[in-house]
Write an enzyme that holds these catalytic residues in place. Sequence first.
Site, short mmCIF file in Angstrom:
data_model
loop_
_atom_site.label_atom_id
_atom_site.label_comp_id
_atom_site.label_asym_id
_atom_site.label_seq_id
_atom_site.Cartn_x
_atom_site.Cartn_y
_atom_site.Cartn_z
N LYS A 170 0.83 -1.20 0.00
CA LYS A 170 0.00 0.00 0.00
C LYS A 170 0.87 1.26 0.00
O LYS A 170 0.68 2.17 -0.80
CB LYS A 170 -0.93 0.01 1.23
N LYS A 187 -8.45 1.04 3.87
CA LYS A 187 -7.98 -0.34 3.98
C LYS A 187 -6.74 -0.40 4.85
O LYS A 187 -5.99 0.58 4.98
CB LYS A 187 -7.68 -0.91 2.60
N ARG A 235 -4.98 -6.07 -12.78
CA ARG A 235 -3.68 -6.52 -12.29
C ARG A 235 -2.72 -6.58 -13.47
O ARG A 235 -2.89 -7.36 -14.41
CB ARG A 235 -3.82 -7.88 -11.62
N ARG A 285 -10.27 -7.54 -12.76
CA ARG A 285 -11.06 -8.29 -11.78
C ARG A 285 -12.31 -7.48 -11.47
O ARG A 285 -12.26 -6.46 -10.80
CB ARG A 285 -10.21 -8.57 -10.55
N ARG A 316 -15.58 -4.54 -4.42
CA ARG A 316 -14.22 -5.07 -4.46
C ARG A 316 -14.08 -6.05 -5.61
O ARG A 316 -14.88 -6.96 -5.77
CB ARG A 316 -13.87 -5.76 -3.14
N ASP A 332 -1.76 -2.75 -9.40
CA ASP A 332 -3.22 -2.70 -9.43
C ASP A 332 -3.65 -1.33 -9.93
O ASP A 332 -3.26 -0.30 -9.35
CB ASP A 332 -3.80 -2.97 -8.05
N GLU A 342 -2.28 0.07 -5.92
CA GLU A 342 -1.37 -0.73 -5.09
C GLU A 342 -0.24 -1.25 -5.96
O GLU A 342 -0.37 -1.35 -7.19
CB GLU A 342 -2.09 -1.93 -4.45
N ASN A 390 1.96 -4.72 -5.70
CA ASN A 390 2.10 -5.98 -4.98
C ASN A 390 3.45 -6.62 -5.27
O ASN A 390 3.80 -6.87 -6.43
CB ASN A 390 0.98 -6.94 -5.40
#
Length: 330
Positions: free
Chosen positions: A135, A170, A220, A235, A243, A283, A291, A293
């Site tokens: 994050k 979050k 992604r 997604r 979400r 993301d 984000e 990852n």
Amino acid sequence: MTETAAGTAGKIRVGVVMDPIAGIKTYKDSTFAMLLEAQRRGHELQYMEPGALYVADGRAHAAMRPLAVRDNQDDWFTLGDAVDAPLDGLDTVLMRRDPPFNMDYVYQTYALDLAEAAGVLVVNRPNALRDANEKYFITHFPQCCVPFLITRESKRIQAFVEATGRSVVKPLDGMGGESIFQLNPGDPNLKVILEAITDHDREQVMAQAYIPEIDKGDKRILVVDGEPVPYALARIPGAGDFRGNLAKGGTGKPVPLSDRDRWITAQVAPELKARGILFAGLDVIGDWLTEINVTSPTCIRELDAAHGLNIAGQLFDAIESRLAAREAAA
């Protein structure tokens, strides 16, 4: 290492640190894709669960088990007997444990630091795993992001929501859409949500402006050795949810990268390479990075299946290239 007929590097010893392999869903597990590719290339696989790592007299060790894998959803692995061995007997270690990124995770990266210092190629680098919080890392690229705030103060978050409008909040150490809340100005539940997610102003969280394009998917984008895979997995949230996470009922739809996706990747990728992050997942919702990852990015299998790719092959090309360069320089 010696050159094989297939043109890849010779046999290497590949260790993998991952959550229990018996519990994975092979059809969508990116670590499993990596293991299949390593085995296809003739490499030796050694399996370690996170609790198997330990340090003795300044040297990192683990209880390792020889691993064989097969692409069968009913019978996908065989493990040999565990043997305690130093990590520096391996050529490379894939660190693929899922978050939460807690102190136990940090301690494991310390053990991997010792292995790296002894010559093991750790993917991704232990110090990068610690420093590039999934994050927090977007703070290096504000030009790619919607307005955001990181704080533990509920009053500050409430002011952010009042000024920004609909937002999301979050935790900094989670994954898979856990504990992500939508916040709206004037919502009578706002204070309660903030008390819960900050643990009464004791835990830092991230608030971000809500991005309406989430209905088209949370994309992604996989980045391998600084280069983006040309397709992303969008997604798309399930009914009644905002979400897109597949773990929360989202549906994956492969889509080509847009010009904006490529621009965002070009902003981030040089820093990934500089930090030794060979495999990352960006993301992106709409035109905005949300984000980065680096611990255990997923979506390899879905994109491979949709477009005939071999993303794990790209990763192992990069791994083998680095190991070959080290051997040549020795």
